[in-house]
Write a protein that holds these residues in place. Structure first.
Motif, PDB file in Angstrom:
ATOM      1  N   ILE A 129      13.990  17.233  15.066  1.00 21.75           N
ATOM      2  CA  ILE A 129      12.862  17.272  14.131  1.00 21.75           C
ATOM      3  C   ILE A 129      11.539  17.203  14.888  1.00 21.75           C
ATOM      4  N   ALA A 130      11.477  16.340  15.904  1.00 26.97           N
ATOM      5  CA  ALA A 130      10.237  16.188  16.684  1.00 26.97           C
ATOM      6  C   ALA A 130       9.861  17.489  17.384  1.00 26.97           C
ATOM      7  N   ILE A 131      10.871  18.174  17.958  1.00 24.79           N
ATOM      8  CA  ILE A 131      10.596  19.438  18.654  1.00 24.79           C
ATOM      9  C   ILE A 131      10.072  20.481  17.670  1.00 24.79           C
ATOM     10  N   LYS A 132      10.691  20.580  16.493  1.00 28.54           N
ATOM     11  CA  LYS A 132      10.242  21.545  15.486  1.00 28.54           C
ATOM     12  C   LYS A 132       8.832  21.215  15.009  1.00 28.54           C
ATOM     13  N   PHE A 133       8.575  19.942  14.774  1.00 28.53           N
ATOM     14  CA  PHE A 133       7.250  19.523  14.304  1.00 28.53           C
ATOM     15  C   PHE A 133       6.177  19.842  15.351  1.00 28.53           C
ATOM     16  N   LEU A 134       6.498  19.551  16.618  1.00 27.31           N
ATOM     17  CA  LEU A 134       5.549  19.828  17.701  1.00 27.31           C
ATOM     18  C   LEU A 134       5.270  21.326  17.796  1.00 27.31           C
ATOM     19  N   ALA A 135       6.323  22.136  17.672  1.00 24.78           N
ATOM     20  CA  ALA A 135       6.140  23.592  17.740  1.00 24.78           C
ATOM     21  C   ALA A 135       5.272  24.083  16.583  1.00 24.78           C
ATOM     22  N   LEU A 136       5.515  23.547  15.385  1.00 22.11           N
ATOM     23  CA  LEU A 136       4.708  23.940  14.221  1.00 22.11           C
ATOM     24  C   LEU A 136       3.236  23.598  14.421  1.00 22.11           C
ATOM     25  N   VAL A 137       2.992  22.419  14.993  1.00 19.29           N
ATOM     26  CA  VAL A 137       1.608  21.980  15.234  1.00 19.29           C
ATOM     27  C   VAL A 137       0.910  22.897  16.229  1.00 19.29           C
ATOM     28  N   LEU A 138       1.666  23.345  17.227  1.00 17.62           N
ATOM     29  CA  LEU A 138       1.062  24.157  18.300  1.00 17.62           C
ATOM     30  C   LEU A 138       0.871  25.619  17.923  1.00 17.62           C
ATOM     31  N   VAL A 139       1.508  26.060  16.840  1.00 20.31           N
ATOM     32  CA  VAL A 139       1.410  27.472  16.457  1.00 20.31           C
ATOM     33  C   VAL A 139      -0.014  27.844  16.057  1.00 20.31           C
ATOM     34  N   PHE A 140      -0.616  27.057  15.165  1.00 17.39           N
ATOM     35  CA  PHE A 140      -1.856  27.486  14.527  1.00 17.39           C
ATOM     36  C   PHE A 140      -3.075  27.486  15.464  1.00 17.39           C
ATOM     37  N   PRO A 141      -3.162  26.538  16.438  1.00 14.05           N
ATOM     38  CA  PRO A 141      -4.272  26.665  17.394  1.00 14.05           C
ATOM     39  C   PRO A 141      -4.054  27.805  18.388  1.00 14.05           C
ATOM     40  N   GLY A 142      -2.848  28.421  18.380  1.00 14.92           N
ATOM     41  CA  GLY A 142      -2.547  29.505  19.312  1.00 14.92           C
ATOM     42  C   GLY A 142      -2.094  29.022  20.668  1.00 14.92           C
ATOM     43  N   TRP A 143      -1.669  27.761  20.742  1.00 12.41           N
ATOM     44  CA  TRP A 143      -1.246  27.192  22.029  1.00 12.41           C
ATOM     45  C   TRP A 143       0.228  27.479  22.342  1.00 12.41           C
ATOM     46  N   LEU A 144       0.964  27.958  21.367  1.00 15.24           N
ATOM     47  CA  LEU A 144       2.395  28.209  21.557  1.00 15.24           C
ATOM     48  C   LEU A 144       2.623  29.697  21.776  1.00 15.24           C
ATOM     49  N   THR A 145       3.361  30.036  22.809  1.00 15.88           N
ATOM     50  CA  THR A 145       3.737  31.432  23.019  1.00 15.88           C
ATOM     51  C   THR A 145       5.112  31.679  22.401  1.00 15.88           C
ATOM     52  N   LEU A 146       5.455  32.955  22.235  1.00 14.88           N
ATOM     53  CA  LEU A 146       6.727  33.303  21.612  1.00 14.88           C
ATOM     54  C   LEU A 146       7.909  32.846  22.463  1.00 14.88           C
ATOM     55  N   TRP A 147       7.777  33.010  23.773  1.00 20.23           N
ATOM     56  CA  TRP A 147       8.883  32.598  24.644  1.00 20.23           C
ATOM     57  C   TRP A 147       9.034  31.079  24.665  1.00 20.23           C
ATOM     58  N   MET A 148       7.903  30.369  24.518  1.00 23.46           N
ATOM     59  CA  MET A 148       7.967  28.908  24.436  1.00 23.46           C
ATOM     60  C   MET A 148       8.676  28.469  23.154  1.00 23.46           C
ATOM     61  N   ALA A 149       8.432  29.207  22.055  1.00 25.68           N
ATOM     62  CA  ALA A 149       9.086  28.890  20.789  1.00 25.68           C
ATOM     63  C   ALA A 149      10.604  29.058  20.908  1.00 25.68           C
ATOM     64  N   VAL A 150      11.007  30.163  21.565  1.00 27.76           N
ATOM     65  CA  VAL A 150      12.448  30.393  21.770  1.00 27.76           C
ATOM     66  C   VAL A 150      13.035  29.314  22.668  1.00 27.76           C
ATOM     67  N   LEU A 151      12.307  28.979  23.729  1.00 28.71           N
ATOM     68  CA  LEU A 151      12.795  27.963  24.657  1.00 28.71           C
ATOM     69  C   LEU A 151      12.927  26.613  23.964  1.00 28.71           C
ATOM     70  N   SER A 152      11.984  26.298  23.056  1.00 30.17           N
ATOM     71  CA  SER A 152      12.062  25.022  22.347  1.00 30.17           C
ATOM     72  C   SER A 152      13.286  24.991  21.441  1.00 30.17           C
ATOM     73  N   ASP A 153      13.664  26.156  20.878  1.00 33.15           N
ATOM     74  CA  ASP A 153      14.823  26.192  19.981  1.00 33.15           C
ATOM     75  C   ASP A 153      16.137  26.134  20.762  1.00 33.15           C
ATOM     76  N   THR A 154      16.314  27.062  21.693  1.00 33.07           N
ATOM     77  CA  THR A 154      17.581  27.101  22.443  1.00 33.07           C
ATOM     78  C   THR A 154      17.707  25.903  23.381  1.00 33.07           C
ATOM     79  N   GLY A 155      16.572  25.499  23.960  1.00 34.36           N
ATOM     80  CA  GLY A 155      16.605  24.345  24.862  1.00 34.36           C
ATOM     81  C   GLY A 155      16.946  23.066  24.125  1.00 34.36           C
ATOM     82  N   ALA A 156      16.347  22.903  22.937  1.00 36.27           N
ATOM     83  CA  ALA A 156      16.638  21.711  22.141  1.00 36.27           C
ATOM     84  C   ALA A 156      18.104  21.692  21.740  1.00 36.27           C
ATOM     85  N   ALA A 157      18.638  22.854  21.337  1.00 33.95           N
ATOM     86  CA  ALA A 157      20.050  22.936  20.944  1.00 33.95           C
ATOM     87  C   ALA A 157      20.958  22.561  22.110  1.00 33.95           C
TER      88      ALA A 157
END
Length: 704
Positions: free
Chosen positions: A661-689
């Motif tokens: 939940i923390a990883i998803k929440f952090l990713a959601l927070v970082l999306v809107f300021p534009g600080w999250l890249t697409l590859w980082m989003a994938v890495l947060s999902d597969t890496g967390a899993a």
């Protein structure tokens, strides 16, 4: 036909490989449900198994599963048969990674942009072929799984010209899936490895010769031979020879058990020394080992309350974030809030974040690991719900006879009044000869050992909770406790002081007499198990607050055993319904209560408790079928380990859920300021899993 098919001749079991999430299981189910010759199908992500009722050949089902992007193999009596595995995707992942690296290198050395794009596109196609195919069948069957989300993200990145991002998404996703699949398979194989413990062939005496034949061709009553060092292939009874047998795979006992003629042996155990001739008592598919594997796999398929909650959360979370991604792509640029490409990119990031894979697998992988580990230690936990309950126990109640004690009471006193000792024993043995109670058997065995002949009797009758009666030589005799004679108004007189003294010394007394007078008493005692003392101390050490003993014996016997075993509380003089009342009283005090018995007696108390635990399951089919948790060995030594393992599992499940939940929440927070890249989003999902799986796998190595 698969032996585990539940009474349905068309139901078969398949191993499914390539599933990364429970959504994959849903996709396979929905795809196969559309096929006319499939009657019913259930795919379980936790165990990697599919139960399906279908007509036609297994090859057609394997082909249909392959079309959906996964591989299947038929399981026959626990072993894979006729596997037709899809080619490993590892080589495609490697090739995709190489093309990605070459494209990136080309952009650094200022190569033609077209060549770099071509390399990135090739990386996307090669690495993304399998998830794209799975995504197609998911959409076709109305399922929104991670393959759909990742494919959409990769294609979207390519559409807006982010070729490097798209290729990176595909490669990271493929790499993550490969690592996840390997890790999950390790947890699934933790119990499947037990299958290899029982050899597929056995030495059998036929026509005076020793021949080696398949265990599937051996019937009940055949004589098999186990040489020193051999694994015993089938359950049976020793008819010739003596040896020490290592039963660790079945009971979890680390010390070999001495076996002789008449003793039972189990498939998968190891013959340490002498040669044994064994009469087969169960077919290969009905052996204790086969039942353990079947029960554990069924247990791993059962959802725990936490898992059910997480699945429900995921079903709500995914579509909400998916819709949010569409809104983010359209509304802000429509109202002048930025460029279409920027918000489209952020929407793609939200698509990736919409996949709750780490959260969904946080519970089932932990449960599979814990239940598999417990089985290897001789503890059968019948489902995730019982695993969670065991970790929350605050009180454990024990039946005394056969659980805390040896269960083999012996006659210690024979006290006749007005008759000879031999006459008293003869009458008592006659009264008790049809009873299966341990105390009754002790009297009958003692009389037989003393060569006392039983008398002729008729009209024998059991008096529940009090004793027995029978007519011997036209006189009605009774054997039972003091309550029985008190109800008949038979005076104990001066015997009462002697009764009290003997009880204080820890004897259980059987009083024998008629409706007019007492003819004698027989004192019986049962030794406490040394393993019980150690186990109960272990439970206190792991924080179980209340250790309770329940017994139908008198206060004196109960007090003596309670003192030796160091229990917290005890209840004596209990009838079966009183034991239920004792369990309810403990629950009323706020305790989460387990009841420990032999799985046959005390059934009402076992059912009333929050958790029913049976011991000695290796020799009792009833115990294996009825209890929530089964200790396969006939002692309590594994009980502290079970409580510790359950608590560890609960702790790891909570860690996994909060981390996901923390990883998803952090990713959601970082999306809107534009600080999250697409590859980082994938890495947060597969890496967390992957981290969640690795954390869960710690339960495989837990030893307490």
């Amino acid at each position: 036909m698969d032996s585990s098919a539940k009474g349905n001749k068309n139901e078969r079991v398949y191993d499914i490989q390539g599933m990364d999430c429970s959504a994959c299981a849903v996709t396979i189910e929905k795809h196969l449900q559309q096929i006319p010759y499939v009657k019913s199908v259930a795919v379980n992500f936790s165990t990697g198994k599919m139960r399906i009722e279908h007509e036609g050949s297994a090859d057609t089902i394997i082909h249909e599963v392959a079309k959906a992007g996964y591989s299947a193999s038929l399981v026959f009596r626990g072993r894979k048969q006729g596997t037709k595995q899809a080619k490993s995707n590892q080589s495609l992942t490697v090739l995709s990674g190489v093309l990605l690296a070459l494209g990136f290198l080309g952009s650094i050395v200022n190569a033609t942009e077209f060549i770099s794009i071509l390399l990135y596109a090739a990386a996307i196609v090669i690495g993304g072929y399998k998830p794209a195919r799975s995504a197609f069948y998911a959409i076709k069957s109305g399922s929104l799984d991670m393959n759909v989300l990742m494919t959409a993200a990769a294609l979207g990145a390519a559409i807006i010209g982010q070729w490097l991002e798209g290729a990176t998404v595909v490669w990271l996703f493929a790499l993550g899936n490969t690592l996840q699949t390997k890790s999950i398979e390790r947890t699934r194989n933790s119990i499947r490895s037990l299958l290899e413990l029982a050899p597929p062939e056995a030495w059998v005496t036929r026509n005076g010769e020793l021949v080696q034949v398949s265990v599937d061709d051996i019937g009940i009553g055949d004589i098999i031979v186990a040489k020193p060092g051999d694994k015993i292939p089938l359950d049976g009874q020793i008819v010739r020879g003596e040896s020490s047998v290592n039963q660790a795979p079945i009971t979890g006992e680390s010390v070999p058990v001495d076996k002789q003629i008449g003793d039972a042996v189990y498939a998968g155990s190891i013959n340490e020394h002498g040669s044994l001739e064994i009469k087969v008592t169960k077919l290969a598919q009905d052996s204790t080992l086969a039942k353990i594997i079947h029960l554990v796999e069924e247990a791993q398929e059962e959802k725990a309350p936490t898992q059910a909650f997480v699945d429900k959360f995921a079903r709500i979370y995914t579509p909400i974030v998916f819709i949010l991604a569409i809104v983010v792509m359209i509304l802000p640029p429509l109202f002048g809030g930025g460029s279409w490409s920027d918000w489209f990119y952020r929407g793609l990031e939200l698509l990736v974040i919409a996949c709750p894979c780490a959260l969904v697998i946080s519970t089932p992988v932990s449960i599979v690991s814990a239940i598999g580990n417990a089985a290897k230690h001789g503890v059968l936990i019948k489902g995730g719900a019982f695993l969670e309950t065991a970790g929350a126990l605050t009180a454990i109640a024990f039946d005394k006879t056969g659980t805390l004690t040896e269960g083999k009471p012996k006659v210690t006193k024979v006290l006749p009044y007005g008759v000879t000792g031999q006459e008293l024993l003869a009458i008592a043995a006659t009264l008790e000869e049809h009873s299966t109670h341990p105390i009754a058997r002790a009297i009958v065995s003692h009389a037989a050992a003393a060569a006392v002949p039983k008398a002729n009797s008729d009209r024998q009758k059991s008096i529940p909770g009090k004793g027995v009666e029978a007519v011997i030589d036209d006189v009605t005799y009774y054997a039972g406790n003091a309550k029985l004679f008190a109800e008949m108004n038979v005076s104990l007189g001066k015997l009462q002081n002697q009764i009290d003294t003997l009880r204080q010394q820890g004897n259980t007394l059987v009083i024998v007499g008629t409706q007019e007078h007492i003819i004698g008493m027989i004192g019986i005692s049962d030794a406490i198990r040394q393993t019980s003392i150690k186990a109960l101390q272990g439970l206190k050490d792991v924080g179980v607050r209340s250790i309770v003993m329940l017994t139908g014996d008198n206060q004196g016997t109960a007090r003596k055993v309670a003192s030796e075993a160091n229990v917290t509380r005890y209840f004596a003089d209990l009838l079966p319904e009183h034991k239920v009342r004792a369990i309810k009283d403990l629950q009323a005090e706020g305790h989460m209560v387990a009841m420990v018995g032999d799985g046959i007696n005390d059934a009402p108390a076992l059912a009333t408790a929050n958790l029913g635990i049976a011991m000695g399951g290796a020799g009792t089919d009833t115990a294996m079928e009825t209890a929530d948790i089964v200790l396969m060995a006939d002692n309590l030594e594994k009980l502290p380990f079970t409580v510790q393992l359950s608590r560890k599992a609960i702790a790891i499940i909570k860690q996994n859920i909060w981390f996901s939940i923390a990883i998803k929440f952090l990713a959601l927070v970082l999306v809107f300021p534009g600080w999250l890249t697409l590859w980082m989003a994938v890495l947060s999902d597969t890496g967390a899993a992957l981290l969640v799986i690795l954390n869960s796998m710690r339960l495989l190595r837990f030893k307490g």
